[in-house]
Write an enzyme that holds these catalytic residues in place. Structure first.
Site, PDB file in Angstrom:
ATOM      1  N   LYS A  91      10.615   6.853  21.512  1.00  0.00           N
ATOM      2  CA  LYS A  91       9.441   7.717  21.373  1.00  0.00           C
ATOM      3  C   LYS A  91       9.240   8.430  22.703  1.00  0.00           C
ATOM      4  O   LYS A  91       9.696   7.952  23.746  1.00  0.00           O
ATOM      5  CB  LYS A  91       8.213   6.841  21.073  1.00  0.00           C
ATOM      6  CG  LYS A  91       7.054   7.572  20.460  1.00  0.00           C
ATOM      7  CD  LYS A  91       7.099   7.544  18.947  1.00  0.00           C
ATOM      8  CE  LYS A  91       5.928   8.318  18.361  1.00  0.00           C
ATOM      9  NZ  LYS A  91       5.984   8.359  16.896  1.00  0.00           N
ATOM     10  N   GLY A 104      -8.077   9.368   2.046  1.00  0.00           N
ATOM     11  CA  GLY A 104      -7.343  10.415   2.769  1.00  0.00           C
ATOM     12  C   GLY A 104      -6.511  11.234   1.802  1.00  0.00           C
ATOM     13  O   GLY A 104      -5.636  10.702   1.104  1.00  0.00           O
ATOM     14  N   GLY A 156      -4.775  14.185   2.638  1.00  0.00           N
ATOM     15  CA  GLY A 156      -4.036  15.171   3.432  1.00  0.00           C
ATOM     16  C   GLY A 156      -2.671  15.435   2.845  1.00  0.00           C
ATOM     17  O   GLY A 156      -2.469  15.347   1.624  1.00  0.00           O
ATOM     18  N   VAL A 195       0.093  13.762   2.763  1.00  0.00           N
ATOM     19  CA  VAL A 195       0.700  12.679   1.982  1.00  0.00           C
ATOM     20  C   VAL A 195      -0.232  12.236   0.847  1.00  0.00           C
ATOM     21  O   VAL A 195       0.189  12.092  -0.302  1.00  0.00           O
ATOM     22  CB  VAL A 195       1.026  11.458   2.880  1.00  0.00           C
ATOM     23  CG1 VAL A 195       1.668  10.350   2.058  1.00  0.00           C
ATOM     24  CG2 VAL A 195       1.939  11.854   4.025  1.00  0.00           C
TER      25      VAL A 195
HETATM   26  P1  NAD Z   1      -3.098  14.567   7.325  1.00  0.00           P
HETATM   27  O1  NAD Z   1      -3.738  14.826   8.639  1.00  0.00           O
HETATM   28  O2  NAD Z   1      -2.501  15.700   6.564  1.00  0.00           O
HETATM   29  O3  NAD Z   1      -4.133  13.855   6.347  1.00  0.00           O
HETATM   30  C1  NAD Z   1      -5.045  12.892   6.732  1.00  0.00           C
HETATM   31  C2  NAD Z   1      -6.286  13.083   5.874  1.00  0.00           C
HETATM   32  O4  NAD Z   1      -7.173  11.994   6.117  1.00  0.00           O
HETATM   33  C3  NAD Z   1      -7.043  14.363   6.213  1.00  0.00           C
HETATM   34  O5  NAD Z   1      -7.284  15.104   5.025  1.00  0.00           O
HETATM   35  C4  NAD Z   1      -8.360  13.850   6.827  1.00  0.00           C
HETATM   36  O6  NAD Z   1      -9.469  14.674   6.555  1.00  0.00           O
HETATM   37  C5  NAD Z   1      -8.495  12.503   6.163  1.00  0.00           C
HETATM   38  N1  NAD Z   1      -9.339  11.544   6.880  1.00  0.00           N
HETATM   39  C6  NAD Z   1      -9.426  11.333   8.212  1.00  0.00           C
HETATM   40  N2  NAD Z   1     -10.316  10.352   8.470  1.00  0.00           N
HETATM   41  C7  NAD Z   1     -10.777   9.932   7.273  1.00  0.00           C
HETATM   42  C8  NAD Z   1     -11.693   8.938   6.878  1.00  0.00           C
HETATM   43  N3  NAD Z   1     -12.338   8.178   7.765  1.00  0.00           N
HETATM   44  N4  NAD Z   1     -11.952   8.773   5.551  1.00  0.00           N
HETATM   45  C9  NAD Z   1     -11.313   9.548   4.645  1.00  0.00           C
HETATM   46  N5  NAD Z   1     -10.426  10.501   4.962  1.00  0.00           N
HETATM   47  C10 NAD Z   1     -10.168  10.689   6.265  1.00  0.00           C
HETATM   48  O7  NAD Z   1      -2.009  13.433   7.607  1.00  0.00           O
HETATM   49  P2  NAD Z   1      -0.781  12.995   6.688  1.00  0.00           P
HETATM   50  O8  NAD Z   1       0.436  13.657   7.173  1.00  0.00           O
HETATM   51  O9  NAD Z   1      -1.178  13.101   5.247  1.00  0.00           O
HETATM   52  O10 NAD Z   1      -0.651  11.449   7.080  1.00  0.00           O
HETATM   53  C11 NAD Z   1      -1.551  10.488   6.587  1.00  0.00           C
HETATM   54  C12 NAD Z   1      -1.204   9.122   7.154  1.00  0.00           C
HETATM   55  O11 NAD Z   1       0.139   8.784   6.821  1.00  0.00           O
HETATM   56  C13 NAD Z   1      -1.273   9.032   8.686  1.00  0.00           C
HETATM   57  O12 NAD Z   1      -1.693   7.740   9.041  1.00  0.00           O
HETATM   58  C14 NAD Z   1       0.158   9.259   9.102  1.00  0.00           C
HETATM   59  O13 NAD Z   1       0.424   8.685  10.372  1.00  0.00           O
HETATM   60  C15 NAD Z   1       0.900   8.533   8.000  1.00  0.00           C
HETATM   61  N6  NAD Z   1       2.268   8.999   7.807  1.00  0.00           N
HETATM   62  C16 NAD Z   1       2.534  10.282   7.442  1.00  0.00           C
HETATM   63  C17 NAD Z   1       3.833  10.703   7.241  1.00  0.00           C
HETATM   64  C18 NAD Z   1       4.151  12.103   6.802  1.00  0.00           C
HETATM   65  O14 NAD Z   1       5.272  12.346   6.329  1.00  0.00           O
HETATM   66  N7  NAD Z   1       3.228  13.051   6.892  1.00  0.00           N
HETATM   67  C19 NAD Z   1       4.897   9.805   7.424  1.00  0.00           C
HETATM   68  C20 NAD Z   1       4.614   8.487   7.807  1.00  0.00           C
HETATM   69  C21 NAD Z   1       3.295   8.101   7.988  1.00  0.00           C
END
Ligand code: NAD
Length: 366
Positions: A79, A179, A181, A183
């Site tokens: 990292k 959440g 977002g 994913v």
């Molecule tokens: P993102 O930022 O697109 O989505 C996160 C969502 O969570 C946002 O819509 C935000 O408004 C919401 N959120 C934040 N705090 C909140 C709360 N207290 N209550 C409810 N909703 C809340 O991120 P993402 O890419 O969708 O990733 C989501 C999670 O998955 C993260 O923990 C990330 O580390 C993990 N992850 C993502 C990927 C990927 O491919 N994107 C891969 C591995 C792990």
């Protein structure tokens, strides 16, 4: 003092990168390269101190070793962190200077995007080094990994339902998705396609509205998500949401979601078991993202990526077997699977299977 810390966590190499003119202060941590070159994203963050940055990069790089090993990749863990404010301190020179440091490691470390970094920043890094994944699709990159992560999480869910209930009928159960977002929304879509009852929450009201109107989900308040009568709790937002305050409120029998670091600490992981809840270890469930970028090393191919996501099912099944075999909670069984794989594959001494960084299909542009 420094070497004591490295010995405790087992890191191989830590590189401090400095370029005064470009304003670069970065740390690259290579934790373990037994399975292959260390792959892990670069995070840009306004760390309050250098110690905080170092601590973060050591912790995150070690986490990547475990995640990559359980994912079945020929990839080690690493990292990088760049100390700076992503809103103010980004520049072409900064990312190109960083790319030169990545290049200087000759492929021992391969970088990708993480918090505070986007695909445009990676374009600058890519000008200086081949050892970067997650570059734009026009260069042969893999693009947004989120749909793959969601599909991979679904495979993890199937294995987890099977283990807990003896069937894989997603539509028979109800879900609390926290959440929506990149994913989370995709995961909701996959659940809906299988006929599931879904409760959702997000800070962003527009996303909640979309889940309700497009996928028939039921909206609940941010804090209410812990109280809903759902069979499965799916954290897809931030880490640490399973903690002493929330756990007593959860009515679920299964925890399976894509967020990183879902358990606030190991003690809560033990408490989850005592409550009869099956926890699907987060880094095994959400490995789709890293699998997707790792495929760039061999020449990215979407079909291969989807096939690889399905291996998450078997990784979870294996973790549950180890949990039974050794009588340990699933979060510990995931670590054990990683350690066993590193040990056994490490003994094979097959240099050709390690570190194949061919970067086929890449198109270099200006
Ligand atoms: P993102 O930022 O697109 O989505 C996160 C969502 O969570 C946002 O819509 C935000 O408004 C919401 N959120 C934040 N705090 C909140 C709360 N207290 N209550 C409810 N909703 C809340 O991120 P993402 O890419 O969708 O990733 C989501 C999670 O998955 C993260 O923990 C990330 O580390 C993990 N992850 C993502 C990927 C990927 O491919 N994107 C891969 C591995 C792990």
């Amino acid at each position: 003092m420094m070497f004591e810390t490295l010995a405790t966590y087992g890191h191989e190499q830590v590189v401090f990168c400095h370029n005064k003119d470009a304003g670069l202060k970065a740390i690259i941590a290579i934790h373990n390269t037994v399975l292959g070159p260390a792959l892990g994203g670069t995070r840009m963050w306004p760390y309050q101190s250098e110690a905080e940055a170092l601590n973060d990069v050591l912790r995150l790089s070690r986490g990547m070793t475990y995640k990559n090993a359980v994912a079945g990749l020929n990839i080690g863990g690493g990292k990088a962190v760049i100390i700076g404010d992503p809103a103010k301190d980004k520049s072409e020179a900064l990312f190109r200077a960083f790319g030169q440091f990545v290049e200087s490691l000759g492929g021992r470390y391969i970088t990708a995007e993480d918090v505070g970094i986007d695909v445009n920043d990676m374009e600058y890094v890519y000008r200086e080094t081949e050892y970067v994944t997650g570059v734009h699709q026009v260069h042969g990159g893999s693009g947004d990994p989120s749909p793959f992560t969601a599909y991979g999480a679904l495979q993890g869910l199937l294995a987890t339902l099977n283990r807990k209930f003896g069937d894989e009928d997603v539509g028979k159960y109800s879900y609390a998705v926290q959440g929506l977002g990149h994913v989370g929304m995709e995961y909701v879509k996959l659940l809906k396609e299988r006929g599931a009852k879904i409760f959702v929450t997000d800070i962003n009201k527009a996303l909640v509205d979309k889940a309700v109107s497009e996928y028939g989900a039921e909206a609940v308040g941010l804090d209410e998500i812990y109280d809903v009568p759902a069979d499965v709790y799916s954290p897809c937002a931030l880490g640490g949401t399973i903690n002493p305050q929330t756990l007593p409120r959860l009515k679920c029998k299964v925890i399976c979601g894509a967020a990183n670091n879902q358990l606030a600490d190991n003690e809560i992981g033990d408490e989850v078991v005592k409550r009869g809840i099956l926890y699907a270890p987060d880094y095994a469930v959400n490995a789709g993202g890293v699998m997707n970028v790792a495929l760039e090393l061999d020449g990215y191919n979407r079909e291969r990526a989807m096939r690889m996501m399905r291996t998450i099912y078997h990784n979870l099944a294996r973790i549950y077997e180890i949990s039974d075999r050794d009588g340990i909670p699933t979060y510990k069984a995931a670590d054990r699977l990683a350690e066993e794989r590193i040990e056994t594959i490490g003994k094979l001494k097959l240099p050709l299977s390690r570190g194949r960084t061919r970067f086929q299909g890449r198109v270099r542009g200006s």
